[in-house]
Design a protein around this motif. Structure first.
Motif, PDB file in Angstrom:
ATOM      1  N   ARG A  25       7.537   0.356   7.329  1.00 50.43           N
ATOM      2  CA  ARG A  25       7.898   1.726   6.949  1.00 50.43           C
ATOM      3  C   ARG A  25       7.649   1.962   5.467  1.00 50.43           C
ATOM      4  O   ARG A  25       7.773   3.075   4.982  1.00 50.43           O
ATOM      5  CB  ARG A  25       9.365   2.013   7.291  1.00 50.43           C
ATOM      6  CG  ARG A  25       9.613   2.092   8.811  1.00 50.43           C
ATOM      7  CD  ARG A  25       8.846   3.258   9.435  1.00 50.43           C
ATOM      8  NE  ARG A  25       8.952   3.303  10.891  1.00 50.43           N
ATOM      9  CZ  ARG A  25       8.080   2.751  11.739  1.00 50.43           C
ATOM     10  NH1 ARG A  25       7.019   2.092  11.285  1.00 50.43           N
ATOM     11  NH2 ARG A  25       8.254   2.859  13.042  1.00 50.43           N
ATOM     12  N   ARG A  54       4.970  10.975   8.769  1.00 49.12           N
ATOM     13  CA  ARG A  54       4.956  11.289  10.203  1.00 49.12           C
ATOM     14  C   ARG A  54       5.792  10.314  11.020  1.00 49.12           C
ATOM     15  O   ARG A  54       6.098  10.577  12.165  1.00 49.12           O
ATOM     16  CB  ARG A  54       3.513  11.294  10.715  1.00 49.12           C
ATOM     17  CG  ARG A  54       2.860  12.663  10.548  1.00 49.12           C
ATOM     18  CD  ARG A  54       1.476  12.678  11.175  1.00 49.12           C
ATOM     19  NE  ARG A  54       0.500  13.043  10.171  1.00 49.12           N
ATOM     20  CZ  ARG A  54      -0.662  12.429   9.962  1.00 49.12           C
ATOM     21  NH1 ARG A  54      -1.017  11.387  10.674  1.00 49.12           N
ATOM     22  NH2 ARG A  54      -1.467  12.846   9.021  1.00 49.12           N
ATOM     23  N   VAL A  55       6.091   9.138  10.444  1.00 47.91           N
ATOM     24  CA  VAL A  55       6.904   8.168  11.204  1.00 47.91           C
ATOM     25  C   VAL A  55       8.268   7.943  10.559  1.00 47.91           C
ATOM     26  O   VAL A  55       8.415   8.121   9.380  1.00 47.91           O
ATOM     27  CB  VAL A  55       6.208   6.808  11.400  1.00 47.91           C
ATOM     28  CG1 VAL A  55       5.016   6.934  12.318  1.00 47.91           C
ATOM     29  CG2 VAL A  55       5.835   6.198  10.080  1.00 47.91           C
ATOM     30  N   ASP A  61      -2.193   3.097  10.421  1.00 43.27           N
ATOM     31  CA  ASP A  61      -1.527   3.334  11.709  1.00 43.27           C
ATOM     32  C   ASP A  61      -1.096   2.026  12.371  1.00 43.27           C
ATOM     33  O   ASP A  61       0.005   1.940  12.932  1.00 43.27           O
ATOM     34  CB  ASP A  61      -2.448   4.121  12.654  1.00 43.27           C
ATOM     35  CG  ASP A  61      -2.468   5.607  12.297  1.00 43.27           C
ATOM     36  OD1 ASP A  61      -1.506   6.072  11.642  1.00 43.27           O
ATOM     37  OD2 ASP A  61      -3.436   6.283  12.662  1.00 43.27           O
TER      38      ASP A  61
END
Ligand code: TZP
Ligand code: MG
Length: 214
Positions: A186, A213-214, A178
């Protein structure tokens, strides 16, 4: 096979972490877990054995549409038809190369990734024509125990500055991920956190979904 820029999860068949498992099985599990690239990393392994391992893994990655990366061994990468060869600073710059074109390969035939540990190294790796760069080790890691961690500062610098696909590496696990993502990464490389798990494919999927999720 995805374009390199769309690849986000880079995993490893590292002979130091096989723990007696069949490298073909591990490669298959990494593919099933959603790896975009898989590197064969075999430190202190005789060349013939590295070549044999590369030949075992190549059909598995090919079938799965996953990029195969051979660490350190440019000639083996070419011989087995791997998509990528990964080289360290010492393999490339310290060996006297300044441009990927000097390696004597048609650029489209084999991509080159370079390790970098500081902004000036990254700038010269990009200027050399590398197809991607690795940014790390972000954290201390037993996989490369003598390497000095570059910290999240280097990741933040990369996020603001690097124009080729770049992968954060070193000490990335499901807890540190995280912070690495928050620093702007990324794309990630993960060795021990996946290979030390009892279920390699399942562990790989956890990284995949956290990344997605990102
Ligand atoms: N280059 C920089 S850190 C590293 C390499 C090959 C090892 C990363 O391994 P781990 O186990 O994911 O920390
Ligand atoms: Mg090397």
């Amino acid at each position: 096979m995805k374009p390199l820029a769309d690849c986000r999860l880079y995993t490893f068949v590292d002979t130091a972490y096989l723990h007696g498992r069949d490298p073909a099985v591990v490669a298959q599990q990494l593919c099933e877990g959603g790896s975009d690239l898989i590197q064969l990393r075999a430190k202190d392994v005789p060349r013939d054995e590295v070549r044999r391992l590369a030949e075992v893994i190549q059909p598995i990655t090919k079938r799965a549409g996953v990029w195969l990366v051979i660490n350190d061994h440019l000639a083996i990468a070419r011989e087995v038809g791997a998509e990528v060869c990964h080289l360290g600073q010492e393999d490339f710059f310290d060996a006297g190369f300044t441009k990927v074109s000097q390696l004597g390969i048609p650029h489209s035939a084999l991509r080159i990734g370079l390790s970098t540990h500081a902004p000036p190294q990254c700038e010269r790796a990009v200027a050399a024509g590398s197809d991607y760069v690795a940014i790390g080790p972000v954290y201390p890691t037993g996989t490369k125990p003598t390497a000095r961690p570059v910290t999240l500062d280097y990741v933040r610098w990369a996020a603001a500055s690097v124009t080729v696909p770049w992968f954060a590496i070193g000490g990335i696990n499901l807890t540190t991920l995280d912070d690495v993502l928050a620093a702007g990464a990324r794309r990630i490389c993960v060795v021990s956190a996946i290979l030390n798990a009892p279920d390699v494919a399942a562990e790989c999927r956890k990284f995949r979904s956290q990344l997605d999720r990102v």
